[in-house]
Design a protein around this motif. Structure first.
Motif, PDB file in Angstrom:
ATOM      1  N   ASP A   1       0.844  -1.185   0.000  1.00 30.21           N
ATOM      2  CA  ASP A   1       0.000   0.000   0.000  1.00 30.21           C
ATOM      3  C   ASP A   1       0.886   1.245   0.000  1.00 30.21           C
ATOM      4  O   ASP A   1       1.759   1.390   0.861  1.00 30.21           O
ATOM      5  N   SER A   2       0.670   2.154  -0.959  1.00 32.99           N
ATOM      6  CA  SER A   2       1.564   3.299  -1.097  1.00 32.99           C
ATOM      7  C   SER A   2       1.505   4.234   0.100  1.00 32.99           C
ATOM      8  O   SER A   2       2.530   4.799   0.506  1.00 32.99           O
ATOM      9  N   ALA A   3       0.328   4.401   0.699  1.00 34.92           N
ATOM     10  CA  ALA A   3       0.233   5.267   1.881  1.00 34.92           C
ATOM     11  C   ALA A   3       1.006   4.669   3.056  1.00 34.92           C
ATOM     12  O   ALA A   3       1.713   5.380   3.787  1.00 34.92           O
ATOM     13  N   GLU A   4       0.904   3.360   3.228  1.00 42.55           N
ATOM     14  CA  GLU A   4       1.650   2.693   4.293  1.00 42.55           C
ATOM     15  C   GLU A   4       3.151   2.744   4.007  1.00 42.55           C
ATOM     16  O   GLU A   4       3.966   2.944   4.918  1.00 42.55           O
ATOM     17  N   ALA A   5       3.532   2.564   2.739  1.00 45.02           N
ATOM     18  CA  ALA A   5       4.946   2.652   2.381  1.00 45.02           C
ATOM     19  C   ALA A   5       5.501   4.035   2.674  1.00 45.02           C
ATOM     20  O   ALA A   5       6.623   4.173   3.188  1.00 45.02           O
ATOM     21  N   ALA A   6       4.717   5.061   2.370  1.00 49.68           N
ATOM     22  CA  ALA A   6       5.157   6.424   2.658  1.00 49.68           C
ATOM     23  C   ALA A   6       5.339   6.628   4.157  1.00 49.68           C
ATOM     24  O   ALA A   6       6.290   7.286   4.593  1.00 49.68           O
ATOM     25  N   ARG A   7       4.446   6.037   4.952  1.00 47.92           N
ATOM     26  CA  ARG A   7       4.576   6.154   6.409  1.00 47.92           C
ATOM     27  C   ARG A   7       5.829   5.433   6.905  1.00 47.92           C
ATOM     28  O   ARG A   7       6.581   5.964   7.743  1.00 47.92           O
ATOM     29  N   LEU A   8       6.078   4.223   6.391  1.00 43.56           N
ATOM     30  CA  LEU A   8       7.267   3.474   6.808  1.00 43.56           C
ATOM     31  C   LEU A   8       8.542   4.223   6.445  1.00 43.56           C
ATOM     32  O   LEU A   8       9.501   4.251   7.224  1.00 43.56           O
ATOM     33  N   LEU A   9       8.547   4.832   5.259  1.00 43.10           N
ATOM     34  CA  LEU A   9       9.716   5.603   4.850  1.00 43.10           C
ATOM     35  C   LEU A   9       9.911   6.805   5.760  1.00 43.10           C
ATOM     36  O   LEU A   9      11.035   7.097   6.190  1.00 43.10           O
ATOM     37  N   THR A  10       8.823   7.496   6.075  1.00 44.71           N
ATOM     38  CA  THR A  10       8.908   8.671   6.938  1.00 44.71           C
ATOM     39  C   THR A  10       9.427   8.297   8.321  1.00 44.71           C
ATOM     40  O   THR A  10      10.192   9.052   8.943  1.00 44.71           O
ATOM     41  N   GLU A  11       9.038   7.124   8.800  1.00 47.09           N
ATOM     42  CA  GLU A  11       9.433   6.689  10.146  1.00 47.09           C
ATOM     43  C   GLU A  11      10.813   6.047  10.181  1.00 47.09           C
ATOM     44  O   GLU A  11      11.320   5.742  11.266  1.00 47.09           O
ATOM     45  N   LEU A  12      11.424   5.828   9.010  1.00 41.59           N
ATOM     46  CA  LEU A  12      12.739   5.177   8.980  1.00 41.59           C
ATOM     47  C   LEU A  12      13.820   6.177   9.357  1.00 41.59           C
ATOM     48  O   LEU A  12      14.050   7.153   8.631  1.00 41.59           O
ATOM     49  N   PRO A  13      14.516   5.978  10.475  1.00 43.77           N
ATOM     50  CA  PRO A  13      15.627   6.881  10.810  1.00 43.77           C
ATOM     51  C   PRO A  13      16.769   6.702   9.802  1.00 43.77           C
ATOM     52  O   PRO A  13      17.308   5.609   9.652  1.00 43.77           O
ATOM     53  N   VAL A  14      17.110   7.769   9.108  1.00 45.29           N
ATOM     54  CA  VAL A  14      18.133   7.685   8.071  1.00 45.29           C
ATOM     55  C   VAL A  14      19.456   7.216   8.658  1.00 45.29           C
ATOM     56  O   VAL A  14      20.177   6.419   8.045  1.00 45.29           O
ATOM     57  N   GLU A  15      19.777   7.664   9.867  1.00 45.90           N
ATOM     58  CA  GLU A  15      21.041   7.275  10.492  1.00 45.90           C
ATOM     59  C   GLU A  15      21.091   5.766  10.721  1.00 45.90           C
ATOM     60  O   GLU A  15      22.127   5.132  10.524  1.00 45.90           O
ATOM     61  N   ARG A  16      19.959   5.185  11.145  1.00 48.43           N
ATOM     62  CA  ARG A  16      19.933   3.739  11.363  1.00 48.43           C
ATOM     63  C   ARG A  16      20.076   2.992  10.050  1.00 48.43           C
ATOM     64  O   ARG A  16      20.798   1.995   9.951  1.00 48.43           O
ATOM     65  N   ALA A  17      19.379   3.472   9.025  1.00 51.94           N
ATOM     66  CA  ALA A  17      19.460   2.822   7.723  1.00 51.94           C
ATOM     67  C   ALA A  17      20.885   2.845   7.191  1.00 51.94           C
ATOM     68  O   ALA A  17      21.385   1.840   6.671  1.00 51.94           O
ATOM     69  N   THR A  18      21.558   3.987   7.311  1.00 44.14           N
ATOM     70  CA  THR A  18      22.928   4.068   6.804  1.00 44.14           C
ATOM     71  C   THR A  18      23.873   3.194   7.625  1.00 44.14           C
ATOM     72  O   THR A  18      24.817   2.622   7.072  1.00 44.14           O
ATOM     73  N   ARG A  19      23.610   3.053   8.928  1.00 47.90           N
ATOM     74  CA  ARG A  19      24.430   2.135   9.739  1.00 47.90           C
ATOM     75  C   ARG A  19      24.234   0.694   9.291  1.00 47.90           C
ATOM     76  O   ARG A  19      25.193  -0.078   9.182  1.00 47.90           O
ATOM     77  N   ASP A  20      22.973   0.314   9.036  1.00 50.10           N
ATOM     78  CA  ASP A  20      22.704  -1.052   8.592  1.00 50.10           C
ATOM     79  C   ASP A  20      23.329  -1.313   7.224  1.00 50.10           C
ATOM     80  O   ASP A  20      23.872  -2.395   6.970  1.00 50.10           O
ATOM     81  N   LEU A  21      23.268  -0.335   6.336  1.00 53.94           N
ATOM     82  CA  LEU A  21      23.872  -0.497   5.013  1.00 53.94           C
ATOM     83  C   LEU A  21      25.391  -0.587   5.107  1.00 53.94           C
ATOM     84  O   LEU A  21      26.024  -1.402   4.424  1.00 53.94           O
ATOM     85  N   ALA A  22      25.989   0.244   5.959  1.00 52.73           N
ATOM     86  CA  ALA A  22      27.437   0.168   6.162  1.00 52.73           C
ATOM     87  C   ALA A  22      27.820  -1.186   6.746  1.00 52.73           C
ATOM     88  O   ALA A  22      28.844  -1.774   6.378  1.00 52.73           O
ATOM     89  N   GLY A  23      26.997  -1.690   7.649  1.00 54.01           N
ATOM     90  CA  GLY A  23      27.241  -3.017   8.209  1.00 54.01           C
ATOM     91  C   GLY A  23      27.156  -4.105   7.152  1.00 54.01           C
ATOM     92  O   GLY A  23      27.917  -5.086   7.181  1.00 54.01           O
ATOM     93  N   ALA A  24      26.249  -3.927   6.190  1.00 54.13           N
ATOM     94  CA  ALA A  24      26.131  -4.895   5.099  1.00 54.13           C
ATOM     95  C   ALA A  24      27.384  -4.887   4.228  1.00 54.13           C
ATOM     96  O   ALA A  24      27.844  -5.943   3.777  1.00 54.13           O
ATOM     97  N   VAL A  25      27.948  -3.706   3.987  1.00 53.86           N
ATOM     98  CA  VAL A  25      29.197  -3.608   3.229  1.00 53.86           C
ATOM     99  C   VAL A  25      30.299  -4.388   3.947  1.00 53.86           C
ATOM    100  O   VAL A  25      31.005  -5.208   3.339  1.00 53.86           O
ATOM    101  N   THR A  26      30.437  -4.141   5.239  1.00 56.14           N
ATOM    102  CA  THR A  26      31.464  -4.844   6.019  1.00 56.14           C
ATOM    103  C   THR A  26      31.232  -6.347   6.001  1.00 56.14           C
ATOM    104  O   THR A  26      32.168  -7.139   5.821  1.00 56.14           O
ATOM    105  N   HIS A  27      29.971  -6.754   6.185  1.00 58.85           N
ATOM    106  CA  HIS A  27      29.653  -8.182   6.216  1.00 58.85           C
ATOM    107  C   HIS A  27      30.044  -8.860   4.906  1.00 58.85           C
ATOM    108  O   HIS A  27      30.652  -9.944   4.921  1.00 58.85           O
ATOM    109  N   LEU A  28      29.725  -8.233   3.783  1.00 58.78           N
ATOM    110  CA  LEU A  28      30.089  -8.826   2.506  1.00 58.78           C
ATOM    111  C   LEU A  28      31.601  -8.888   2.324  1.00 58.78           C
ATOM    112  O   LEU A  28      32.135  -9.908   1.869  1.00 58.78           O
ATOM    113  N   LEU A  29      32.297  -7.814   2.673  1.00 55.12           N
ATOM    114  CA  LEU A  29      33.748  -7.794   2.486  1.00 55.12           C
ATOM    115  C   LEU A  29      34.447  -8.825   3.370  1.00 55.12           C
ATOM    116  O   LEU A  29      35.527  -9.315   3.016  1.00 55.12           O
ATOM    117  N   GLU A  30      33.831  -9.157   4.498  1.00 60.51           N
ATOM    118  CA  GLU A  30      34.441 -10.125   5.420  1.00 60.51           C
ATOM    119  C   GLU A  30      34.036 -11.565   5.135  1.00 60.51           C
ATOM    120  O   GLU A  30      34.630 -12.486   5.700  1.00 60.51           O
TER     121      GLU A  30
END
Length: 234
Positions: free
Chosen positions: A79-108
């Motif tokens: 649902d696009s309205a629900e997706a917009a809400r989930l995106l709005t509630e996503l802390p960008v700092e947490r997302a970037t930490r998780d993505l950085a962790g994924a980079v490290t995980h793959l490299l290791e």
């Protein structure tokens, strides 16, 4: 502290988020050969859906070790309205930490053969791909945003990755003037010359679960993406 976790049967791997901030979860596939270059896949705003799983599976079939972090902690929607809400509630700092962790995980991971990783993302994920590449510098060797770019104040000075992008000329949500402005900002800040392809297609033209899916554009963009990742990651 790890964020709230919801059930998502697609999750099959747990890894450390960046800066010791807890664990993140995602979906990982290794190619049948047992090894290959590493690629982070960044979801659309719908979450870690079957479509994202299919992207990871297809990359693995093409020879890549692919990992899609679950940025919504298990939640998904169609649902696009629900997706917009989930995106709005996503802390960008947490997302970037998780993505950085994924980079490290793959490299290791022992299955990963590349000294850097690629990053491929769609819509919201396309914007995160460029942000991640700018933040991770030499650790991201190839960045492929699909119909998404970050805001106009993004600092690309740390970006070292080669950049290939895919955009739809009929995409009202990601106007081409914004795409061109992002390309110019990338050039000015990093010296990297991005290659941005434009297709006769609307937004989300790769997602075969959406009305905007365009098979011809999707397959051409996919072929360009995998060739680019092989060239840049080895």
């Amino acid at each position: 502290m790890s964020h709230e976790q919801h059930r998502n049967p697609r999750q099959n791997v747990t890894f450390e988020s960046a800066t010791g901030s807890g664990h993140a979860h995602g979906y990982l596939r290794v190619p049948g050969t047992g090894s290959g270059p590493g690629v982070v896949v960044v979801q659309e705003w719908w979450g870690l859906t079957d479509h994202v799983v299919a992207v990871v599976d297809r990359l693995a079939a093409d020879g890549f070790v692919a990992l899609a972090p679950d940025l919504y902690g298990g939640r998904t929607t169609h649902d696009s309205a629900e997706a917009a809400r989930l995106l709005t509630e996503l802390p960008v700092e947490r997302a970037t930490r998780d993505l950085a962790g994924a980079v490290t995980h793959l490299l290791e991971r022992p299955e990963t053969t590349s000294p850097t990783v690629g990053a491929v993302g769609f819509c919201m994920g396309g914007a995160f791909v460029l942000t991640l590449a700018a933040q991770q510098g030499e650790r991201v060797g190839a960045a492929v945003p699909w119909y998404g770019v970050p805001g106009p104040d993004t600092d690309y000075s740390g970006l070292r990755a080669a950049v290939l992008g895919h955009f739809g000329e009929e995409d009202a949500s990601v106007p081409l003037e914004g795409v061109r402005a992002a390309a110019e900002r990338i050039r000015r800040h990093s010296g990297v010359e991005p290659t941005f392809h434009v297709y006769p297609a609307p937004h989300a033209f790769y997602n075969d679960e959406r009305a905007g899916y365009r098979r011809e554009a999707a397959e051409l963009a996919w072929a360009r993406t995998t060739a680019f990742l092989r060239e840049q990651l080895g």
